[in-house]
Design a protein around this motif. Sequence first.
Motif, short mmCIF file in Angstrom:
data_model
loop_
_atom_site.label_atom_id
_atom_site.label_comp_id
_atom_site.label_asym_id
_atom_site.label_seq_id
_atom_site.Cartn_x
_atom_site.Cartn_y
_atom_site.Cartn_z
N LEU A 224 66.93 4.12 -84.83
CA LEU A 224 66.82 3.79 -86.25
C LEU A 224 67.87 4.63 -86.98
O LEU A 224 67.78 5.86 -86.99
CB LEU A 224 65.42 4.09 -86.79
CG LEU A 224 65.22 3.90 -88.30
CD1 LEU A 224 65.57 2.48 -88.73
CD2 LEU A 224 63.78 4.23 -88.69
N VAL A 225 68.87 3.97 -87.56
CA VAL A 225 69.98 4.65 -88.22
C VAL A 225 69.77 4.59 -89.73
O VAL A 225 69.64 3.51 -90.30
CB VAL A 225 71.33 4.00 -87.85
CG1 VAL A 225 72.49 4.75 -88.50
CG2 VAL A 225 71.51 3.98 -86.33
N VAL A 226 69.74 5.77 -90.36
CA VAL A 226 69.48 5.85 -91.80
C VAL A 226 70.47 6.85 -92.41
O VAL A 226 71.20 7.53 -91.71
CB VAL A 226 68.03 6.31 -92.08
CG1 VAL A 226 67.05 5.27 -91.60
CG2 VAL A 226 67.74 7.65 -91.40
N ASP A 227 70.46 6.94 -93.75
CA ASP A 227 71.35 7.91 -94.39
C ASP A 227 70.68 9.27 -94.49
O ASP A 227 69.58 9.47 -93.97
CB ASP A 227 71.84 7.40 -95.75
CG ASP A 227 70.70 7.24 -96.76
OD1 ASP A 227 69.68 7.95 -96.62
OD2 ASP A 227 70.84 6.42 -97.69
N GLY A 239 58.03 12.44 -87.70
CA GLY A 239 56.90 12.48 -86.77
C GLY A 239 56.53 11.10 -86.26
O GLY A 239 56.22 10.93 -85.06
N ILE A 240 56.54 10.10 -87.14
CA ILE A 240 56.22 8.73 -86.73
C ILE A 240 57.20 8.25 -85.67
O ILE A 240 56.82 7.69 -84.64
CB ILE A 240 56.25 7.80 -87.96
CG1 ILE A 240 55.08 8.11 -88.90
CG2 ILE A 240 56.20 6.33 -87.53
CD1 ILE A 240 55.22 7.48 -90.27
N CYS A 241 58.49 8.47 -85.91
CA CYS A 241 59.51 8.02 -84.96
C CYS A 241 59.38 8.76 -83.63
O CYS A 241 59.54 8.16 -82.56
CB CYS A 241 60.91 8.22 -85.56
SG CYS A 241 61.28 7.11 -86.94
N ALA A 242 59.08 10.05 -83.69
CA ALA A 242 58.94 10.82 -82.45
C ALA A 242 57.78 10.30 -81.61
O ALA A 242 57.90 10.17 -80.38
CB ALA A 242 58.74 12.30 -82.79
N ILE A 249 68.40 8.54 -86.26
CA ILE A 249 69.79 8.99 -86.36
C ILE A 249 70.23 8.94 -87.81
O ILE A 249 70.03 7.94 -88.50
CB ILE A 249 70.71 8.11 -85.49
CG1 ILE A 249 70.26 8.18 -84.02
CG2 ILE A 249 72.16 8.52 -85.63
CD1 ILE A 249 70.97 7.20 -83.13
N TYR A 250 70.86 10.03 -88.26
CA TYR A 250 71.33 10.11 -89.64
C TYR A 250 72.83 9.90 -89.70
O TYR A 250 73.60 10.52 -88.96
CB TYR A 250 70.97 11.47 -90.24
CG TYR A 250 69.49 11.71 -90.35
CD1 TYR A 250 68.76 11.17 -91.40
CD2 TYR A 250 68.81 12.44 -89.38
CE1 TYR A 250 67.39 11.35 -91.50
CE2 TYR A 250 67.44 12.65 -89.47
CZ TYR A 250 66.75 12.10 -90.53
OH TYR A 250 65.39 12.29 -90.62
N LEU A 337 48.96 6.50 -86.66
CA LEU A 337 50.27 7.11 -86.55
C LEU A 337 50.92 7.33 -87.91
O LEU A 337 51.77 8.21 -88.07
CB LEU A 337 51.19 6.23 -85.69
CG LEU A 337 50.89 6.16 -84.20
CD1 LEU A 337 51.83 5.19 -83.51
CD2 LEU A 337 51.03 7.55 -83.57
N PHE A 338 50.51 6.55 -88.90
CA PHE A 338 51.09 6.66 -90.24
C PHE A 338 50.24 7.51 -91.18
O PHE A 338 50.55 7.60 -92.36
CB PHE A 338 51.31 5.26 -90.84
CG PHE A 338 52.54 4.58 -90.31
CD1 PHE A 338 53.70 4.55 -91.07
CD2 PHE A 338 52.55 3.97 -89.06
CE1 PHE A 338 54.85 3.92 -90.60
CE2 PHE A 338 53.68 3.35 -88.58
CZ PHE A 338 54.84 3.32 -89.34
#
Length: 439
Positions: A224-227, A239-242, A249-250, A337-338
């Motif tokens: 997941l690529v974000v700014d 934490g959710i992504c982990a 990824i930033y 998870l959320f």
Amino acid sequence: MKEIDPKALFRLSVLGPLVSRERLARGERQRLIRDLAQREYVIPGSRRRTLSEKTIEAWYYAWQRAGIEGLIPRVRADRGRSQIASAIQEAILAAKRENPRRSIRQIQRLLETAGVAACDVLSRSAIHRLLQGHGISRLRGAASEPEERRSFVAESAGAIWYGDVMHALRVPVDGQLRKTYLVSLMDDASRLITHSAFCLGETALDIEGVLKQALLKRGVPIKLVVDNGAAYRAHTLQGICARLGIHLIYCRPYTPEGKGKLERWHRTIRDQFLSEIDPQRILHLADLNARLWAWLEQIYHRTAHAGLGGLTPLARYQQDLPKVRSLGTRATQLDALFYHREKRFVRKDGTVSYQGQRFEVPYALSGKTICLVVDPHTETVKGVEDDEGRSLGLATPLDLAANRTRTRHKPAADPAPTPPSGPNLVELAHQRHYHTKES
């Protein structure tokens, strides 16, 4: 015939409203110059888009003196010669050669701090001309080479998602117009919008809400690529992504090229969706989102895309369905998870507060700090945990009326004390004071 200098022609075009007038009324010249300075221009050899009143006025007087010839840029008479003292010139050149990455401002401060040059005497333009004259104003070698960027596409659907936020239109909310933000997640390989929604903010909670729906509809991405915005840096999102095995990824700051496909999506939204919106039909945020989701499924996802070889985003996504990671059994645990964990101190009456409401927790936790487990999307409290994530019990809304008749736990009364059989200090003191003897 000699070709007219293009910069002179540009300057003359700027002066058009001034030079085309045979006579200017009192004060009209300054009014016209002020108006010209407020416009935007495509300036030859410059990235700037505006001109100052002082510049336009100077061009006007130059034209009056010499016509078009007066508008040709003049080469400085002292070009190639620096007015800086030779000793300071040597210091400037030595500082740049010693560390080619030093900026003009850094060199200026270095010389002033070292006492080589007096403060505010060296101008940045003079330093630049000196360095340029010696051919060392720019970095050379690998440091000066532009970073190579090439267009690419993910190997398959579900490999890379991009996330971003776009500022959008205003909608009525509780009788007032509120600005909305379009939060979107896009699959790189297929250009399919895994989920998108207009929100009243661009917080971590808004982004997590969109991510949750995308996961339910389109599976789990690998990346997941974000700014670098604060909302994407939130510990809850990380934490959710982990927990789901998503590599968050930033993008590096100031490199929007990394999300060019999402920028193109934003243009599509503005040109094809927002431009068609009938404001009379948008009475609330839900009305806007209902139209967005219908347009996505019926129009955008079913329109052939040139970048996909003529396939539609939906068809391209469906080609890779076997490769897309499914939530599987984790779908039943997705809500958990959320959940968010909020630190709270338990009052003496066994209550804590959340969103302005009081909740009762096990009374034994009074005076302790606990983690209140909440579902921020529904604003409900789910329970209480310790720092290690172990459940400490439930949290129920405080019911003052029910508490009035509730039987309260009271500690058992201590047994009656047994009379002492040995000497008693009180009785001994009594005997001594009154000269009595125990009968």
